[in-house]
Design an enzyme around this catalytic site. Structure first.
Site, PDB file in Angstrom:
ATOM      1  N   ASN A  70       0.475   7.413   2.907  1.00  0.00           N
ATOM      2  CA  ASN A  70       0.953   6.559   4.007  1.00  0.00           C
ATOM      3  C   ASN A  70       2.378   6.895   4.427  1.00  0.00           C
ATOM      4  O   ASN A  70       3.016   6.131   5.143  1.00  0.00           O
ATOM      5  CB  ASN A  70       0.874   5.077   3.608  1.00  0.00           C
ATOM      6  CG  ASN A  70      -0.549   4.562   3.716  1.00  0.00           C
ATOM      7  OD1 ASN A  70      -1.387   5.188   4.363  1.00  0.00           O
ATOM      8  ND2 ASN A  70      -0.829   3.432   3.091  1.00  0.00           N
TER       9      ASN A  70
ATOM     10  N   ASP B 102       0.828  -1.213   0.000  1.00  0.00           N
ATOM     11  CA  ASP B 102       0.000   0.000   0.000  1.00  0.00           C
ATOM     12  C   ASP B 102       0.861   1.261   0.000  1.00  0.00           C
ATOM     13  O   ASP B 102       0.542   2.242   0.680  1.00  0.00           O
ATOM     14  CB  ASP B 102      -0.936  -0.019   1.220  1.00  0.00           C
ATOM     15  CG  ASP B 102      -2.134   0.908   1.032  1.00  0.00           C
ATOM     16  OD1 ASP B 102      -2.391   1.324  -0.125  1.00  0.00           O
ATOM     17  OD2 ASP B 102      -2.805   1.229   2.024  1.00  0.00           O
TER      18      ASP B 102
ATOM     19  N   LYS C 111       1.996   4.629  -0.907  1.00  0.00           N
ATOM     20  CA  LYS C 111       1.399   5.819  -1.526  1.00  0.00           C
ATOM     21  C   LYS C 111       1.775   7.026  -0.673  1.00  0.00           C
ATOM     22  O   LYS C 111       2.152   6.869   0.502  1.00  0.00           O
ATOM     23  CB  LYS C 111      -0.126   5.680  -1.620  1.00  0.00           C
ATOM     24  CG  LYS C 111      -0.824   5.398  -0.295  1.00  0.00           C
ATOM     25  CD  LYS C 111      -2.324   5.261  -0.490  1.00  0.00           C
ATOM     26  CE  LYS C 111      -3.017   4.871   0.802  1.00  0.00           C
ATOM     27  NZ  LYS C 111      -4.450   4.726   0.681  1.00  0.00           N
TER      28      LYS C 111
HETATM   29  N1  ATP Z   1       1.595   7.802  14.033  1.00  0.00           N
HETATM   30  C1  ATP Z   1       0.922   8.806  13.483  1.00  0.00           C
HETATM   31  N2  ATP Z   1       1.232  10.074  13.773  1.00  0.00           N
HETATM   32  C2  ATP Z   1       0.546  11.101  13.215  1.00  0.00           C
HETATM   33  N3  ATP Z   1      -0.483  10.938  12.362  1.00  0.00           N
HETATM   34  C3  ATP Z   1      -0.845   9.704  12.037  1.00  0.00           C
HETATM   35  C4  ATP Z   1      -0.173   8.558  12.575  1.00  0.00           C
HETATM   36  N4  ATP Z   1      -0.750   7.448  12.072  1.00  0.00           N
HETATM   37  C5  ATP Z   1      -1.716   7.874  11.254  1.00  0.00           C
HETATM   38  N5  ATP Z   1      -1.797   9.228  11.220  1.00  0.00           N
HETATM   39  C6  ATP Z   1      -2.736  10.048  10.443  1.00  0.00           C
HETATM   40  O1  ATP Z   1      -3.965   9.353  10.343  1.00  0.00           O
HETATM   41  C7  ATP Z   1      -4.245   9.018   8.961  1.00  0.00           C
HETATM   42  C8  ATP Z   1      -4.925   7.665   8.903  1.00  0.00           C
HETATM   43  O2  ATP Z   1      -4.026   6.702   9.424  1.00  0.00           O
HETATM   44  P1  ATP Z   1      -3.922   5.233   8.828  1.00  0.00           P
HETATM   45  O3  ATP Z   1      -3.665   5.338   7.350  1.00  0.00           O
HETATM   46  O4  ATP Z   1      -2.940   4.450   9.617  1.00  0.00           O
HETATM   47  O5  ATP Z   1      -5.397   4.730   9.129  1.00  0.00           O
HETATM   48  P2  ATP Z   1      -6.225   3.608   8.386  1.00  0.00           P
HETATM   49  O6  ATP Z   1      -7.507   3.473   9.123  1.00  0.00           O
HETATM   50  O7  ATP Z   1      -5.407   2.374   8.273  1.00  0.00           O
HETATM   51  O8  ATP Z   1      -6.401   4.291   6.978  1.00  0.00           O
HETATM   52  P3  ATP Z   1      -6.781   3.640   5.577  1.00  0.00           P
HETATM   53  O9  ATP Z   1      -8.253   3.716   5.499  1.00  0.00           O
HETATM   54  O10 ATP Z   1      -6.078   4.568   4.603  1.00  0.00           O
HETATM   55  O11 ATP Z   1      -6.226   2.256   5.549  1.00  0.00           O
HETATM   56  C9  ATP Z   1      -2.888   9.083   8.276  1.00  0.00           C
HETATM   57  O12 ATP Z   1      -3.010   9.347   6.906  1.00  0.00           O
HETATM   58  C10 ATP Z   1      -2.201  10.218   9.022  1.00  0.00           C
HETATM   59  O13 ATP Z   1      -2.600  11.470   8.530  1.00  0.00           O
END
Ligand code: ATP
Length: 634
Positions: free
Chosen positions: A310, A305, A307
């Site tokens: 991420n 993934d 991109k």
């Molecule tokens: N450790 C972190 N510190 C700061 N911001 C974060 C962190 N982890 C995630 N984020 C913010 O939160 C957003 C969403 O996180 P993440 O992509 O891990 O969630 P997800 O639920 O897995 O998303 P997706 O639906 O894209 O799979 C990230 O794009 C980022 O902006």
């Protein structure tokens, strides 16, 4: 003294060798290191300078106040800080810096000051860390500080002429960390299954990003495996360019992962601001990403993934890979995967055709990412995902006019539609890519040790400056509530999440009398995604706005996100299990020790283009600008 020198040298060697390593020795409970910088002696000073210390441990870092030094007398600090410790491989790294006497740029110094809890002497003055000179370093390994109390002088760089006096006190309470140990500050991100919140650990004051995944959504979207995979991989592996997992636990409703807080925002945001990166800037980011992906591959993991969204930027400007939910584990050499997953702009042709793929799909995504960085748009971009996959399968690769020969060659080798001929597909994986002439100037070991200066640092005025986060999230007053107790999950639904927590969180037992709250061993290996690559396209991308304003400090004295009284933060004590319930439905643990940060509302200043709009407008230009065409095998 000899022992100290030996320890210090040993730990430096350990740190270099284990900069990327398996996180085998996790302390699964509340352990802390209290560190106090007492003084420094032996400095040879010709003219007045400012001296300060940077201390870091497990990606948490603090900067002490800077002190003006005019002569050779010892410098006294008497400042104390507390770090959370989760690994018995931890090393406390202390570096002493010398800044120009006349610099009084407090905002630059505070940008390093993430999670800073200051005690003792007040800040005398800030110092522009960009112009500072390193005096020396000392590394103190876990073995040294795990003895409960340590009060000693450590030589800088192993040379006894300059040394620093440090007091360390390590405690391991044996208490499991739970959701009760954090205060919610603000939502900073949103994903398919939940949201990411900025939180503060009550006892140490450290800031973390808590990823909250709603169990019901996770079950409905058949994504339990992904969540387990992410938690398992983050817990198992430590890498400088992959986000670190500190703690994980569950409530009746939610799974919570407490991650290092990466405050510099998504790389996506930074490229949106600049439209494109220079090749040199892109080389820096691409190289760090390569090290992270190469590390995963080495451990049999395909990331799948890759991109811009991420990739986050830390406060120093280094890259941090997040969201390991789509990773495929235990992939053997020669084994093929068939699950359709990834984001449409970045999926490799063999994923689209369903003919089976291996780790080289990540190198295709890397090629796409590199191209996007220097051209401003992915190579086969279309607003219509179906059209985009057609282009990925057959459209010739075109380059922007000013691209260098080496960059064009690297991109075309990574974007080879034949996965067996793609650069990086060989046995040596990332090493093949590293050997490309485009990376001739790269010092890989320095890069891994974060000793290469990043192209730019995010400009933040304090640890709570959320300028780089999407205001659509940070302004959101209704965060997901991990404490909700009215979930409709059955006992068998809950069984699916057994093994997620390494601790039995108190709140789970307190709020679910029918549940045993017992936590078993994780048997899920995850990775059963059946997602279409189109699912993760941001149809309604967040609009980015830059937040600006005045200074911000942890205690809420001043804030760029101007603290104000908002009903969602009223601390109405409902006397229920030591938690505070507020009107917006979020329940907060009581924190007798730390004052609640005042609520904050960002002041919006600059409207940024949305993902979709940016890509669409660039797409139009791309038709006219991209003139250089290379075939697949060039
Ligand atoms: N450790 C972190 N510190 C700061 N911001 C974060 C962190 N982890 C995630 N984020 C913010 O939160 C957003 C969403 O996180 P993440 O992509 O891990 O969630 P997800 O639920 O897995 O998303 P997706 O639906 O894209 O799979 C990230 O794009 C980022 O902006």
């Amino acid at each position: 003294m000899l022992k100290d020198i030996y320890n210090s040298l040993l730990s430096k060697k350990q740190q270099e060798e284990h900069a990327w390593s398996l996180n085998e020795d996790i302390l699964e409970n509340q352990a802390q290191l209290f560190f106090s910088l007492k003084s420094i002696k032996g400095l040879k000073i010709d003219e007045p300078v400012r001296i300060y210390c940077l201390a870091s441990l497990e990606k948490q870092s603090i900067q002490t106040s800077s002190i003006i030094v005019r002569d050779q007398s010892p410098i006294e600090w008497n400042e104390g800080y507390t770090f959370d410790v989760i690994s018995s491989k931890s090393v406390l790294a202390l570096s002493i810096w010398q800044g120009n006497f006349n610099q009084t740029n407090i905002s630059d110094s505070s940008s390093k000051n993430n999670n800073d809890v200051k005690m003792g002497s007040p800040v005398i003055s800030g110092v522009n860390t960009n112009l500072a000179k390193l005096i020396g370093k000392v590394y103190i390994p876990f073995l040294t500080f795990k003895k409960q109390f340590c009060d000693q002088w450590f030589p800088l760089n192993g040379s006894p002429s300059v040394s620093i006096h440090v007091k360390l006190s390590f405690t391991n309470s044996g208490k499991k960390v739970s959701v009760n140990d954090f205060i919610y500050l603000r939502m900073i991100g949103r994903g398919a299954f939940g949201q990411v919140n900025l939180v503060k650990k009550i006892d140490t004051g450290r800031l973390y990003a808590m990823k909250i995944i709603k169990k019901d959504r996770c079950l409905n979207m058949n994504a339990v495996g992904h969540t387990f995979t992410e938690r398992k991989l983050l817990k198992k592996y430590y890498h400088p360019f992959i986000v670190g997992l500190k703690y994980s636990f569950q409530t009746q409703d939610s799974l919570c992962m407490v991650l290092d807080y990466i405050g510099g925002g998504e790389l996506f945001y930074h490229i949106s601001e600049r439209e494109t990166f220079s090749e040199e800037t892109a080389r820096f980011y691409i190289s760090q990403i390569m090290l992270a992906i190469g590390f995963l591959h080495e451990h049999g993991v395909i990331y799948r993934d890759l991109k811009l969204e991420n990739l986050l930027m830390d406060l120093d400007g280094n890259i941090c890979l997040v969201d390991l939910g789509l990773c495929k584990e235990d992939v053997k050499e020669g084994q093929y995967c068939f699950t359709m997953c990834g984001s449409p702009e970045y999926v490799a042709p063999e994923i689209i055709t369903g003919t089976g793929y291996s780790r080289s799909v990540d190198w295709w995504a890397l090629g796409t990412l590199f191209y996007e960085m220097i051209a401003g748009l992915p190579p086969f971009y279309s607003e219509d995902p179906h059209e985009m996959s057609k282009l990925i399968l057959s459209s010739p690769l075109k380059f922007p006019p000013n691209i260098s020969k080496n960059a064009a060659s690297l991109i075309s080798l990574l974007l080879n539609r034949d996965p067996t001929k793609r650069l990086g597909s060989g046995e040596s994986d990332v090493e093949e890519i590293k050997a490309h002439p485009f990376f001739k100037s790269m010092n890989w070991s320095k890069l891994l040790n974060k000793e290469v200066d990043p192209p730019f640092k995010p400009h933040l005025i304090g640890p709570l400056d959320l300028s780089y986060f999407d205001p659509a999230c940070t302004l959101q007053s209704q965060p997901i509530n991990p404490y909700t107790t009215n979930s409709n999950l059955s006992e068998s639904d809950q069984m699916a999440f057994q093994g997620f927590s390494y601790s039995a969180p108190d709140i789970f037992n307190l709020t679910n009398n029918n549940s045993s709250g017992s936590i078993g061993v994780n048997t899920s290996s995850g990775g059963s995604a059946q997602n279409s690559p189109y699912n993760s396209l941001r149809n309604t991308p967040p609009s980015f706005m830059k937040i600006s304003g005045s200074n911000i400090f942890e205690n809420g004295r001043m804030s760029p996100i101007s603290f104000s009284s908002s009903p969602s933060y009223n601390n109405n004590n409902n006397n229920n299990n030591n938690v505070n319930m507020n009107h917006s439905g979020w329940v907060q643990p009581q924190s007798p020790q730390s004052p609640q940060p005042l609520p904050q509302l960002p002041i919006l200043s600059k409207l940024q283009e949305t993902t979709f709009e940016r890509r669409r407008s660039l797409s139009v230009n791309a038709q006219t600008q991209f003139t250089m065409v290379l075939g697949d095998d060039e």
